[in-house]
Design an enzyme around this catalytic site. Structure first.
Site, PDB file in Angstrom:
ATOM      1  N   GLY A 144      -3.505  -7.031  -1.477  1.00 60.29           N
ATOM      2  CA  GLY A 144      -4.377  -6.308  -0.558  1.00 60.29           C
ATOM      3  C   GLY A 144      -3.589  -5.784   0.620  1.00 60.29           C
ATOM      4  CB  SER A 145      -4.755  -4.417   3.787  1.00 62.25           C
ATOM      5  OG  SER A 145      -5.560  -5.486   4.251  1.00 62.25           O
ATOM      6  N   GLY A 160      -3.459  -9.871   4.460  1.00 62.18           N
ATOM      7  CA  GLY A 160      -2.354 -10.694   3.955  1.00 62.18           C
ATOM      8  C   GLY A 160      -1.763 -11.574   5.047  1.00 62.18           C
ATOM      9  CD  GLU A 201       2.416  -8.661  -6.070  1.00 60.33           C
ATOM     10  OE1 GLU A 201       3.212  -9.398  -6.640  1.00 60.33           O
ATOM     11  OE2 GLU A 201       2.124  -7.524  -6.490  1.00 60.33           O
ATOM     12  CB  CYS A 240       0.510  -0.822  -3.555  1.00 66.10           C
ATOM     13  SG  CYS A 240       0.878  -1.212  -5.255  1.00 66.10           S
TER      14      CYS A 240
HETATM   15  P1  NAD Z   1      -8.067  -5.763   1.582  1.00 64.99           P
HETATM   16  O1  NAD Z   1      -7.014  -6.511   2.332  1.00 64.99           O
HETATM   17  O2  NAD Z   1      -9.155  -5.114   2.362  1.00 64.99           O
HETATM   18  O3  NAD Z   1      -8.814  -6.758   0.566  1.00 64.99           O
HETATM   19  C1  NAD Z   1      -8.118  -7.460  -0.434  1.00 64.99           C
HETATM   20  C2  NAD Z   1      -8.918  -8.685  -0.832  1.00 64.99           C
HETATM   21  O4  NAD Z   1      -8.980  -9.597   0.252  1.00 64.99           O
HETATM   22  C3  NAD Z   1     -10.361  -8.392  -1.220  1.00 64.99           C
HETATM   23  O5  NAD Z   1     -10.684  -9.164  -2.341  1.00 64.99           O
HETATM   24  C4  NAD Z   1     -11.137  -8.837  -0.005  1.00 64.99           C
HETATM   25  O6  NAD Z   1     -12.456  -9.211  -0.288  1.00 64.99           O
HETATM   26  C5  NAD Z   1     -10.325 -10.024   0.468  1.00 64.99           C
HETATM   27  N1  NAD Z   1     -10.463 -10.392   1.877  1.00 64.99           N
HETATM   28  C6  NAD Z   1     -10.749  -9.592   2.943  1.00 64.99           C
HETATM   29  N2  NAD Z   1     -10.757 -10.323   4.079  1.00 64.99           N
HETATM   30  C7  NAD Z   1     -10.432 -11.599   3.726  1.00 64.99           C
HETATM   31  C8  NAD Z   1     -10.267 -12.824   4.476  1.00 64.99           C
HETATM   32  N3  NAD Z   1     -10.404 -12.876   5.794  1.00 64.99           N
HETATM   33  N4  NAD Z   1      -9.912 -13.921   3.782  1.00 64.99           N
HETATM   34  C9  NAD Z   1      -9.743 -13.901   2.448  1.00 64.99           C
HETATM   35  N5  NAD Z   1      -9.919 -12.784   1.698  1.00 64.99           N
HETATM   36  C10 NAD Z   1     -10.245 -11.646   2.327  1.00 64.99           C
HETATM   37  O7  NAD Z   1      -7.320  -4.727   0.657  1.00 64.99           O
HETATM   38  P2  NAD Z   1      -7.932  -3.668  -0.396  1.00 64.99           P
HETATM   39  O8  NAD Z   1      -8.598  -2.562   0.337  1.00 64.99           O
HETATM   40  O9  NAD Z   1      -8.706  -4.361  -1.446  1.00 64.99           O
HETATM   41  O10 NAD Z   1      -6.609  -3.117  -1.105  1.00 64.99           O
HETATM   42  C11 NAD Z   1      -5.843  -2.076  -0.588  1.00 64.99           C
HETATM   43  C12 NAD Z   1      -4.525  -2.589  -0.098  1.00 64.99           C
HETATM   44  O11 NAD Z   1      -3.879  -3.341  -1.121  1.00 64.99           O
HETATM   45  C13 NAD Z   1      -3.549  -1.487   0.247  1.00 64.99           C
HETATM   46  O12 NAD Z   1      -2.872  -1.807   1.425  1.00 64.99           O
HETATM   47  C14 NAD Z   1      -2.590  -1.473  -0.941  1.00 64.99           C
HETATM   48  O13 NAD Z   1      -1.332  -0.935  -0.664  1.00 64.99           O
HETATM   49  C15 NAD Z   1      -2.530  -2.923  -1.267  1.00 64.99           C
HETATM   50  N6  NAD Z   1      -2.082  -3.139  -2.646  1.00 64.99           N
HETATM   51  C16 NAD Z   1      -0.853  -3.686  -2.851  1.00 64.99           C
HETATM   52  C17 NAD Z   1      -0.389  -3.880  -4.135  1.00 64.99           C
HETATM   53  C18 NAD Z   1       0.968  -4.465  -4.408  1.00 64.99           C
HETATM   54  O14 NAD Z   1       1.236  -4.792  -5.558  1.00 64.99           O
HETATM   55  N7  NAD Z   1       1.841  -4.610  -3.444  1.00 64.99           N
HETATM   56  C19 NAD Z   1      -1.177  -3.496  -5.218  1.00 64.99           C
HETATM   57  C20 NAD Z   1      -2.438  -2.949  -4.962  1.00 64.99           C
HETATM   58  C21 NAD Z   1      -2.867  -2.774  -3.675  1.00 64.99           C
END
Ligand code: NAD
Length: 457
Positions: A206-207, A211, A228, A262
């Site tokens: 995620g973001s 993260g 990631e 990503c």
């Molecule tokens: P996000 O961080 O908003 O959410 C990711 C996950 O975290 C979701 O399941 C969400 O419900 C959960 N989440 C949110 N707040 C949380 C908390 N406080 N505690 C625990 N879990 C929580 O990210 P997104 O919008 O789903 O994804 C987009 C991001 O992911 C982009 O920055 C993208 O670059 C990145 N990404 C990275 C990779 C990689 O392999 N490096 C792959 C895909 C996406």
């Protein structure tokens, strides 16, 4: 929890969100099931993943439609993701038993001594996942985690919930016990609740913002954590390239999946000698993209999945314009239902602009002119991210020399926006810690145990 179609804004369905009690119960089930799953012969665990592969093939049309409906991914790209998943599964199926086998690393007959390493599962792992490639980023974690004998609490993104439910059904239909893989449904709050359970590892995609929170929480608990995260992936186009071919490849790398990868190309540096010709070819390519109903086979650009991202894009566009960038196409939210943003290209950008330093995660790109390789290298390194980086040139030595100096988990020569199951997928800086894929990405779900074995004297 309401699930909306990002293309139309229409309500798709509602699903119950897991509260604190439900998450706790799921954790307890996963904990209770772990030792039996770990004791299941690896051959059977591999068979279950083979079954999952068969299920994916059999249900492909339904899975692709669901993905398109809830994420907005153009239908062809949804099918591409499912086909890509099969290749990853093939890799894990072929490699798991070999990688997880106990190794003898030393033996001395006189001393009657043997040293061995076994690969123990971590235990119960939480997999908190993203929506943009739910089959990829999910399976990179839960497939090798299961193969290694862990039980998995899988929280799909709230924007890919129905896909997460399909994944659960398919794994269970393939012989993974109901308590060895458990889907946890909900958004950030549910993710935070999951994080509070005494799991043995947290694997997050995620973001950076989320993260960083997850890393801090896991650090206090002394459990394995992998993050990631995002990228601001740069590509440098040298003066020796076929400009049209490079422009076509990079426009695809920037706009595929509506720029929501990503490893999407997020910024392009072009040598001054080919800059103008490249920009012209690039813009022509972008203008040829078909935008529209993601269920239409011809569609290449779909909606932006998260409505909130439209504001990020709008802000980046306004900031770039205010600081003097030249808008060559796009730049606006498309009015009407759903979350739509015009494919947008800027030239004349620089690193004072958010567009060149913060993740856009949408159909927006900046192209900057550079005078030479050292300038390109300095700019490529000038963000906190480090996921992927690319160089387009006919000269492999030059490209490798440049890429060796760029801080990134993956280096691309004449390609971009590419992931291979055989290679480790990792980032540096704000792009995360740990890795998935490759044989390292199987071992990462294990704890090596050291065996010192001395025969009786
Ligand atoms: P996000 O961080 O908003 O959410 C990711 C996950 O975290 C979701 O399941 C969400 O419900 C959960 N989440 C949110 N707040 C949380 C908390 N406080 N505690 C625990 N879990 C929580 O990210 P997104 O919008 O789903 O994804 C987009 C991001 O992911 C982009 O920055 C993208 O670059 C990145 N990404 C990275 C990779 C990689 O392999 N490096 C792959 C895909 C996406």
């Amino acid at each position: 929890m309401k699930i909306f179609n990002p293309a139309t804004g229409a309500l798709v369905t509602e699903v119950p969100e897991d509260g604190a009690y439900a998450v706790r119960k799921k954790y307890e089930r996963a904990r209770a099931a772990q030792s039996a799953w770990a004791a299941t012969p690896i051959r059977k665990r591999v068979d279950a993943i083979r079954g999952f592969r068969e299920q994916t093939v059999a249900r492909q049309q339904t899975l692709a439609r669901t993905l398109t409906q809830e994420v907005g991914k153009p239908i062809k790209q949804s099918r591409n993701e499912l086909n890509g998943l099969l290749k990853r599964l093939d890799f894990f199926i072929a490699e798991a038993a070999r990688v997880l086998r106990e190794e003898k690393v030393y033996a001395d007959e006189q001393e009657k001594l043997e040293e061995r390493i076994s690969h123990e599962p971590l235990g119960v792992v939480a997999n908190i996942s993203a929506w943009n490639y739910p089959y990829f980023v999910g399976s990179n974690v839960f497939v090798p985690a299961l193969l290694a004998g862990n039980t998995v609490l899988y929280k799909p993104s709230e924007f890919a919930t129905l896909t997460g439910q399909h994944i659960g059904e398919m794994l269970h239909a393939s012989g993974v016990p109901a308590d060895a893989f458990i889907t946890v449904i909900g958004g950030g709050r549910t993710g935070a609740t999951l994080l509070r359970q005494p799991t043995d590892g947290v694997f997050f995609t995620g973001s950076y913002a989320t993260g960083a929170r997850i890393g801090a929480a896991a650090g206090r608990r002394m459990i394995k954590v992998q993050l990631e995260l995002g990228g601001k992936d740069p590509v440098y186009v040298c003066e020796d390239v076929d400009v049209k071919a490079a422009a076509a490849s990079l426009a695809d790398g920037a706009f595929y999946n509506t720029g929501q990868s990503c490893c999407s190309v997020e910024r392009i540096y072009v040598h001054e000698r080919v800059h103008d010709a490249f920009v012209e070819a690039f813009v022509a390519e972008v203008k040829s993209f078909s935008i529209g109903d993601p269920l239409d086979e011809r569609t290449y650009i779909g909606p932006v999945t998260r409505r909130a991202q439209l504001d990020v894009l709008r802000r980046q566009v306004a900031d770039a314009k205010r600081k003097g960038a030249k808008l060559l196409t796009g730049g606006n939210v498309i009015a009407g239902k759903g979350n739509w943003f015009e494919p947008t290209v800027f030239a004349g950008v620089d690193h004072r602009m958010a567009l060149m330093r913060d993740e856009s995660f949408g159909p927006v790109i900046g192209i900057q002119k550079v005078a030479n390789d050292p300038e390109a290298i300095a700019l490529m390194n000038d963000t906190p991210y480090g996921l992927t980086a690319g160089v387009y040139s006919v000269d492999e030595k030059r490209a490798r020399r440049i890429l060796a100096q760029v801080r990134a988990g993956s280096a691309y020569w004449n390609c971009c926006d590419r992931v291979s199951p055989r290679l480790p997928w990792s980032g540096v800086g704000h792009s995360g810690i740990g890795l998935t894929l490759s044989t390292y990405g199987i071992q990462t779900f294990t704890r090596p145990k050291a065996w010192h074995l001395r025969g009786p004297s």
